[in-house]
Every structure is written in structure tokens, then in C-alpha cells.
Design a protein around this motif. Structure first.
Motif, PDB file in Angstrom:
ATOM      1  N   ARG A 185      -8.233  -3.365  -3.192  1.00 29.62           N
ATOM      2  CA  ARG A 185      -7.610  -2.750  -4.365  1.00 29.62           C
ATOM      3  C   ARG A 185      -7.509  -3.760  -5.512  1.00 29.62           C
ATOM      4  NH1 ARG A 185      -1.664  -0.844  -3.446  1.00 29.62           N
ATOM      5  NH2 ARG A 185      -1.356  -3.084  -3.643  1.00 29.62           N
ATOM      6  N   ARG A 223     -14.274   7.013  -6.569  1.00 24.66           N
ATOM      7  CA  ARG A 223     -14.397   7.226  -5.119  1.00 24.66           C
ATOM      8  C   ARG A 223     -15.581   6.424  -4.556  1.00 24.66           C
ATOM      9  NH1 ARG A 223     -12.167  10.975  -1.496  1.00 24.66           N
ATOM     10  NH2 ARG A 223     -10.434  10.401  -2.835  1.00 24.66           N
ATOM     11  N   ARG A 262       1.681   7.326   1.362  1.00 23.88           N
ATOM     12  CA  ARG A 262       1.275   8.738   1.268  1.00 23.88           C
ATOM     13  C   ARG A 262      -0.198   8.894   0.891  1.00 23.88           C
ATOM     14  NH1 ARG A 262       2.137  11.286  -4.187  1.00 23.88           N
ATOM     15  NH2 ARG A 262       2.816   9.655  -5.600  1.00 23.88           N
ATOM     16  N   TYR A 263      -0.832   7.791   0.536  1.00 25.87           N
ATOM     17  CA  TYR A 263      -2.243   7.841   0.173  1.00 25.87           C
ATOM     18  C   TYR A 263      -3.098   7.322   1.320  1.00 25.87           C
ATOM     19  CZ  TYR A 263      -1.072   8.683  -4.752  1.00 25.87           C
ATOM     20  OH  TYR A 263      -0.615   9.221  -5.911  1.00 25.87           O
ATOM     21  N   LEU A 275       0.859  -1.190   0.000  1.00 28.75           N
ATOM     22  CA  LEU A 275       0.000   0.000   0.000  1.00 28.75           C
ATOM     23  C   LEU A 275       0.892   1.235   0.000  1.00 28.75           C
ATOM     24  CD1 LEU A 275      -2.617  -1.125   2.683  1.00 28.75           C
ATOM     25  CD2 LEU A 275      -2.879  -1.161   0.196  1.00 28.75           C
ATOM     26  N   LEU A 276       0.433   2.288  -0.640  1.00 29.39           N
ATOM     27  CA  LEU A 276       1.225   3.518  -0.707  1.00 29.39           C
ATOM     28  C   LEU A 276       0.972   4.355   0.543  1.00 29.39           C
ATOM     29  CD1 LEU A 276       0.781   4.472  -4.463  1.00 29.39           C
ATOM     30  CD2 LEU A 276       2.752   3.427  -3.350  1.00 29.39           C
ATOM     31  N   GLN A 299      -7.802   6.228  -1.217  1.00 26.97           N
ATOM     32  CA  GLN A 299      -6.991   6.545  -2.412  1.00 26.97           C
ATOM     33  C   GLN A 299      -6.204   5.338  -2.894  1.00 26.97           C
ATOM     34  OE1 GLN A 299      -4.883   9.864  -0.677  1.00 26.97           O
ATOM     35  NE2 GLN A 299      -6.167  11.379  -1.715  1.00 26.97           N
ATOM     36  N   GLU A 346      -8.604   3.327  -4.846  1.00 28.64           N
ATOM     37  CA  GLU A 346      -8.930   3.997  -6.117  1.00 28.64           C
ATOM     38  C   GLU A 346      -7.812   3.883  -7.148  1.00 28.64           C
ATOM     39  OE1 GLU A 346     -10.890   7.721  -3.802  1.00 28.64           O
ATOM     40  OE2 GLU A 346      -9.915   8.118  -5.693  1.00 28.64           O
ATOM     41  N   LEU A 347      -6.592   3.701  -6.664  1.00 28.91           N
ATOM     42  CA  LEU A 347      -5.424   3.725  -7.545  1.00 28.91           C
ATOM     43  C   LEU A 347      -5.608   2.826  -8.766  1.00 28.91           C
ATOM     44  CD1 LEU A 347      -2.520   4.974  -7.509  1.00 28.91           C
ATOM     45  CD2 LEU A 347      -1.746   2.775  -6.621  1.00 28.91           C
ATOM     46  N   ALA A 348      -6.240   1.659  -8.533  1.00 25.25           N
ATOM     47  CA  ALA A 348      -6.389   0.697  -9.629  1.00 25.25           C
ATOM     48  C   ALA A 348      -7.330   1.206 -10.722  1.00 25.25           C
ATOM     49  CB  ALA A 348      -6.907  -0.621  -9.066  1.00 25.25           C
ATOM     50  N   MET A 352      -7.334   4.413 -11.696  1.00 28.48           N
ATOM     51  CA  MET A 352      -6.763   5.611 -12.321  1.00 28.48           C
ATOM     52  C   MET A 352      -6.506   5.376 -13.804  1.00 28.48           C
ATOM     53  SD  MET A 352      -3.378   7.784 -11.274  1.00 28.48           S
ATOM     54  CE  MET A 352      -2.738   9.047 -12.392  1.00 28.48           C
TER      55      MET A 352
END
Lengths: 241, 409
Positions: free
Chosen positions: A170, A135, A113-114, A110-111, A118, A121-123, A125
Motif C-alpha cells: 500500500r 485494481r 473491513r476491506y 490495515l482496514l 482493497q 487500492e486505498l492509496a 482513491m
């Protein structure tokens, strides 16, 4: 965007298979050739729940990476739903990976900073999904996993079980027909591991193909089939009784 | 998709913290420097052009160009880069005789302090000329008093006209006309004060064109030097062609003195000379500015390279969830461009503030046009693209499995 996307319902893509014919993977480590995966034949049907077991260095993660198009075989033929992956461009591989696989890793990936939302949601983008719809989908999925209260949390604020469930969310938000999991319970306590395996069982019951690398015999028994590997070779491929 | 990239770029920039801010500041400073220098240079160029043209398009200037062996070279004679005064009254007579010349005035530049009581100033131009100067010069306006007359040129106490900055330096708010001042231990009488002209400098400084004194030929103390001049201004009649008059003067003067000892110049010649000098200056400014932009661009590249290295795992994760190499390339390139554009925007704001301040507190009018500001922003965008490509390519080429295996996210 259908309401089913974010649910744990059966995938909407047509069933297919992952098929490896004499697939091998070699690396050069310095001047030495390392045969991480010996020529391997393996067929995984749509709807399978396969556990891949073996000692460290047996080639199971290498096999999983090739299955997920994260790595490229040195030799042999690998087909996804009948498509020979050797014929694909980089972009086509990326799209096939996006549309076919969801990935779950031992260390969650997992990132930091997100936020949780988020990360999920990354997947989306890289798909034609609006930010608002993404969202909503992420939030609905989070709610189904019982983690809606953690939507704005950062990954370091989560327990291991929670983080892995977020990683699974995700992996699922694209509604992939196949989930590839590399030691998904490796960093979890028994209770969290059981939660994750429960999720996989539910997904499998709804038709999702699951390929899971694990060291644990107990976890592997959750699968319908166990593939044993040793020294880069598949030494057994048996249904779980 | 663009909105998603912009959001990712924003998050990347915010995450970069102080390091990213410093890179942004570098771009801002370079754009600020370029815009400010060009704006100030442009303003100075315009003002110099105004001053050159203020002499008048119908005035031909004849300058002496080389010293003669008989003359000593000293700072007074070489004032303001002009050659030794070698033009004589005979030369002035030749110029005046031309039918298309309505009047001509010789000028000899001197140097030194002029005093009034305890006050003194060193005029930018301290010139000995004749009473013909106003008519030859064309546009001499007096704020008070008058110019000295022909019959006053041989007075024991030379009657002089001073510039407004000279008057301020010597007399402040008090009237100057009728007052006695001194130069070279001789008394002078002020008979007029000039109107101020547009000048690039303020106060009684060395380059303020309002800090001047014009007096008759006998300002020159050395009698032998008294009738030698460095410049003759000749006003051409309104119905005559200036270029033809200049050619005639050159031809006639060549009959009595060597042609390489003087130059005949029209307004366009003077403009060309000043424009050539200013163009070199402008090119120098642009080169300096571009060097700073390149340096700041390297700063952006450095930040982006570090960002790519630190976010290798993120790249792996993004590729795992479906990002193509092009997606990753676009993301990092847009981040570099946004970073540079923000820096450029900040630079423009700082330049606008500087231009405003300079206009308020200095007698020059820097010209920061919307087009120039747009060029600044474009330059920052180009900088972002040029210096963002390499890190973005590096990010795009990362193999997902290798990227995932790093411990940086």
C-alpha cells in the motif's frame, strides 16, 4: 499510468532531500509542557537508507511523524525537496504527503473491513486513477510480493509478515520517492522481519529513500546510516560501515 | 471520484449493520408519513372541493347564524355544527321574489334514527325541505322513484327520498320505493332513492353523504318549529350574476331581520371557507411531518457520529495515504446523504403501496403525484445534507497522527 508504478523500480520523481533546521515539537500534557523533540538539524538525501534508533520516549516517532507531514513542528523549518512545509496549506500538505511518502507502521494499519486488494487500492482513491486501473496496479504489486493468493483475504486472515508486506504494498502503490517506516519489524518474528528488511533493501537499491525507526540494532545495520536519539535530541548521525 | 465516494459510502452503510438500517428505517418512516398524509390530505381536499362545487356555482346559500333567545339549543337543532334554524317562510318568500332567483328551497336539519322493521340507521343529513329542493339544488339525480310533489307536502304520511347508503342500510338489495319506514314514531313513505355521490366515507356512517333523507316540512313533529329553517338554497337564473344576486338577497333580507342573524354565501365563499379549514389542516400535517423528518435526521446524525468515532483510525489511514480534509468530508457527507436517500426511496415505495391500498379499500383517492414523490426524495436528500454536515466536519478535522493513535478502525 505507467507500468512502473506498481513495480519495485526506482521512483520517477526527481531526487531531493528532507531538511530539518532547528525543528522542535512540544506538547501540552495537562498543564505540563513536554518537549518531545528538541531543536533538531537533520538532512536526509534522496537515496538514503536511514535507521533512527533510541529508547522509548527518545523522540524518534515524533521525528518520523514530522518528516511524513503527519505532525507539524512547533518551531524551526522543515523542507521537503526544497519546499518549506510551513508555507503549505492543509490541502497542499496532504498532496505533498501523498506524492512524496509511503508509510509503513508497526501495527500495519490495515482496514479490517476491506480485502487485501482493497487495502492496497486505498492509496489510489485520492488520485486520478480509474477503479479498474487501481485494481490492476494493486494486483500486480501483490503478485510481485508473492501474495496474489491473498487478494480477497481480510487482514485478520494474514500472518504478521504477510500483513506487513501488504502494508508495504500500500505504501508503494503511489511509487513514492520516500518510504517512512515506524518499527516495521516490531511485531514480526525473525523470518518475517528478514523478509521485510529484504524488501526495504531492494527498494533502497533501486533508489527509494527509506527512513526507518527501529529498536533493533540488527535491523538498523541494514541501513546505510544510523541516527541515534536520546531525550528528544539527535546524539549521533553516522554511516554504517 | 464520485464513483469512489459512492463505493466508500456503500461499504460504510453496509458495515453499519442494524444500527444503520434502523436509521434508514427512521428516514423511510418519516418520508412515508409525510407523503401519505399529504397524499391523503390532498385527495380529501379534492373530494371536498368536488362536493362543495357539486351544490352548484349558480346556487346561493342563505344560512341562519345565531340562536334566538326563545329557542332551546339541542343537538337536533345544532346538527352538523349549523346554527339554530331561524329562517322563516317569510324569508324564503323574500328570496324567491328576487327576479334573478328561479327557485328556492328551505332546509331544516333534524337528527334521529329511521327504521324499517328491525333495521335502523342514523342519517348524516335528515332534512325537512320543500318540493322545490331538486330545482333549487340543481343536480339531484334519482336512482329510482321521484322527489315528493308540492301537493304531497301536507300528507299525513310524509313522502320522503332517501340516499343510497340509507337504502342499503334499511333494505339491502331490495327495492325501497313504496315502502313504509318510521322516524320519531311516525310513518314515512319512500318515494325515491338518490343516485350515489362522491363521498369520503362508506356505509351508513355518520359522515357518509349518501346516508341522507329528505322529507317535507311536516317531518318536524313540533308544529311550532315546523316553519323554521337553518338554510335556504336559491338557484340563480343562468343569465344572472350570482354575486349580485347574493348581494341583493342580503340587502332585501336585512330589511326584515337583523343582518347578523344570517349569512349569504356563494360557491366561492363556500370554497374559501373549506379551503381555509383545509389549509390549516394541511399546514398541521406538514408541521407534524417535518417534525418526524427532523427526528429521523437526528437519528442519521447519531449514526454518522458513531460511525466517525468508530472509524477514526480509518480516517487517519486515509489521510496518511493522501486524503485531504475535503476528501474525508465528502466521503462522510455522501454516506449520510446516500443513507437518507435510501430511506427516502423506501418511504416513497411504502407510500405508493399505502396509496394503492387506500384506493382499493377506502372511498378516498389519495393523490401521490410524481412531483410529490420527488419532493419526498428531495426532502430526504436535504435531511442527509443538513444532518450529515456536522459529523462529516468532525471527521474532516481529525488530525492524522491523533486519528492513527486511536484503537478504532
Amino acid at each position: 499510468m505507467g507500468g512502473d508504478r506498481q513495480s519495485l523500480a526506482a521512483p520517477q520523481t526527481s531526487p531531493g532531500a528532507l531538511q530539518l533546521e532547528f525543528v522542535s515539537r512540544n506538547y501540552m500534557v495537562g498543564k505540563n509542557l513536554v518537549k518531545a523533540l528538541q531543536p533538531t538539524n537533520l538532512v536526509i538525501e534522496q537515496g538514503d537508507f536511514v535507521a533512527i534508533m533510541g529508547h522509548s520516549g527518545s523522540g524518534k516517532t515524533t521525528l518520523l511523524n514530522i518528516l511524513g507531514l503527519l505532525d507539524v513542528q512547533s518551531d524551526g523549518t522543515y523542507s521537503v525537496h526544497g519546499t518549506d512545509t510551513a508555507q503549505l496549506s492543509q490541502v497542499e500538505r496532504a498532496r505533498l504527503r501523498r506524492d512524496t511518502f509511503g508509510f509503513v507502521f508497526q501495527n500495519f494499519n490495515l482496514l479490517e473491513r476491506y480485502t487485501v486488494l482493497q487495502n492496497i487500492e486505498l492509496a489510489l482513491m485520492y488520485q486520478k486513477v480509474s477503479a479498474k486501473a487501481a485494481r490492476q496496479l494493486a494486483y500486480d504489486l501483490l503478485r510481485q510480493l508473492g501474495l496474489s493468493g491473498k487478494a480477497e483475504a481480510r487482514p485478520h486472515q494474514l500472518s504478521g509478515g504477510q500483513a506487513q508486506r501488504i502494508a508495504i504494498a500500500r505504501a508503494l502503490i503511489n511509487n513514492p520517492p520516500i518510504v517512512l517506516a515506524d518499527e516495521p519489524t516490531g511485531n514480526l518474528d525473525i523470518e518475517a522481519a528478514n523478509e521485510v528488511i529484504g524488501l526495504f533493501k531492494a527498494l533502497h537499491a533501486k533508489g527509494t529513500t527509506i527512513v526507518m525507526v527501529t529498536h533493533s540494532s540488527e535491523v538498523a545495520r541494514s541501513a546505510s546510516r544510523i541516527v541515534h536519539m536520546q531525550s528528544g535530541r539527535v546524539i549521533s548521525n553516522e554511516a554504517v560501515s | 471520484m464520485i464513483a469512489k465516494y459512492l463505493r466508500a459510502a456503500y461499504e460504510g452503510i453496509v458495515r453499519g449493520g442494524r444500527r444503520t438500517f434502523l436509521a434508514l428505517l427512521g428516514i423511510a418512516m418519516s418520508i412515508y408519513l409525510v407523503l401519505s398524509l399529504v397524499a391523503i390530505g390532498s385527495g380529501v381536499q379534492t373530494q371536498i372541493k368536488e362536493q362543495v362545487t357539486a351544490i352548484g356555482s349558480d346556487v346561493v346559500g342563505v344560512s341562519s347564524t345565531s340562536p334566538t333567545e326563545e329557542n332551546d339549543i339541542n343537538t337536533g337543532q345544532l346538527l352538523n355544527g349549523l346554527s339554530l334554524p331561524t329562517l322563516t317562510l317569510d324569508d324564503v318568500a323574500v328570496i324567491t321574489r328576487q327576479p334573478t332567483v328561479t327557485s328556492a328551497a328551505p332546509i331544516r336539519y333534524l337528527s334521529g334514527d329511521i327504521r324499517y322493521g328491525s333495521r335502523s340507521t342514523s342519517p348524516t343529513f335528515l332534512a325537512a325541505t320543500t318540493s322545490e329542493y331538486p330545482s333549487a339544488r340543481g343536480e339531484v339525480e334519482l336512482a329510482e322513484g321521484r322527489f315528493f310533489e308540492a301537493e304531497e307536502q301536507d300528507n299525513d304520511i310524509p313522502k320522503v327520498v332517501i340516499g343510497p347508503a340509507t337504502k342499503d342500510a334499511l333494505f339491502g338489495e331490495r327495492g325501497a320505493v313504496g315502502k313504509k319506514i318510521s322516524f320519531d314514531e311516525r310513518d314515512l313513505e319512500v318515494v325515491g332513492v338518490l343516485e350515489p355521490i362522491n363521498s369520503v366515507s362508506v356505509g351508513a356512517t355518520a359522515n357518509n353523504l349518501d346516508n341522507v333523507l329528505y322529507g317535507p316540512p311536516n317531518l318536524v313533529g313540533d308544529v311550532e318549529q315546523r316553519n323554521l329553517y337553518s338554510l335556504v338554497l336559491a338557484k340563480v337564473s343562468p343569465t344572472s350574476a350570482v354575486d349580485e344576486t347574493a348581494a341583493t338577497i342580503k340587502s332585501e333580507l336585512s330589511k326584515q331581520r337583523a343582518s347578523d342573524t344570517f349569512i349569504v354565501a356563494t360557491e366561492s365563499d363556500r370554497l374559501n371557507t373549506s379551503q381555509t379549514i383545509l389549509s390549516v389542516l394541511a399546514a398541521f400535517i406538514v408541521i407534524i411531518g417535518l417534525i418526524t423528518v427532523v427526528i429521523s435526521g437526528i437519528g442519521v446524525m447519531n449514526v454518522m457520529v458513531l460511525s466517525v468515532t468508530e472509524r477514526t483510525k480509518e480516517i487517519g489511514i486515509r489521510k496518511t495515504v493522501g486524503a485531504t480534509a475535503k476528501h474525508i468530508f465528502n466521503q462522510f457527507l455522501i454516506e449520510a446523504v446516500i443513507l437518507s436517500a435510501l430511506g427516502g426511496a423506501l418511504g416513497i415505495v411504502l407510500a405508493v403501496a399505502t396509496v394503492y391500498a387506500v384506493r382499493q379499500f377506502a372511498p378516498i383517492s389519495p393523490e401521490l403525484t410524481p412531483q410529490l414523490a420527488g419532493m419526498g426524495l428531495l426532502l430526504s436528500l436535504v435531511t442527509g445534507v443538513v444532518f450529515g454536515i456536522s459529523p462529516a466536519l468532525s471527521a474532516a478535522r481529525r488530525e492524522p497522527i491523533e486519528a492513527l493513535q486511536t484503537d478504532r478502525s
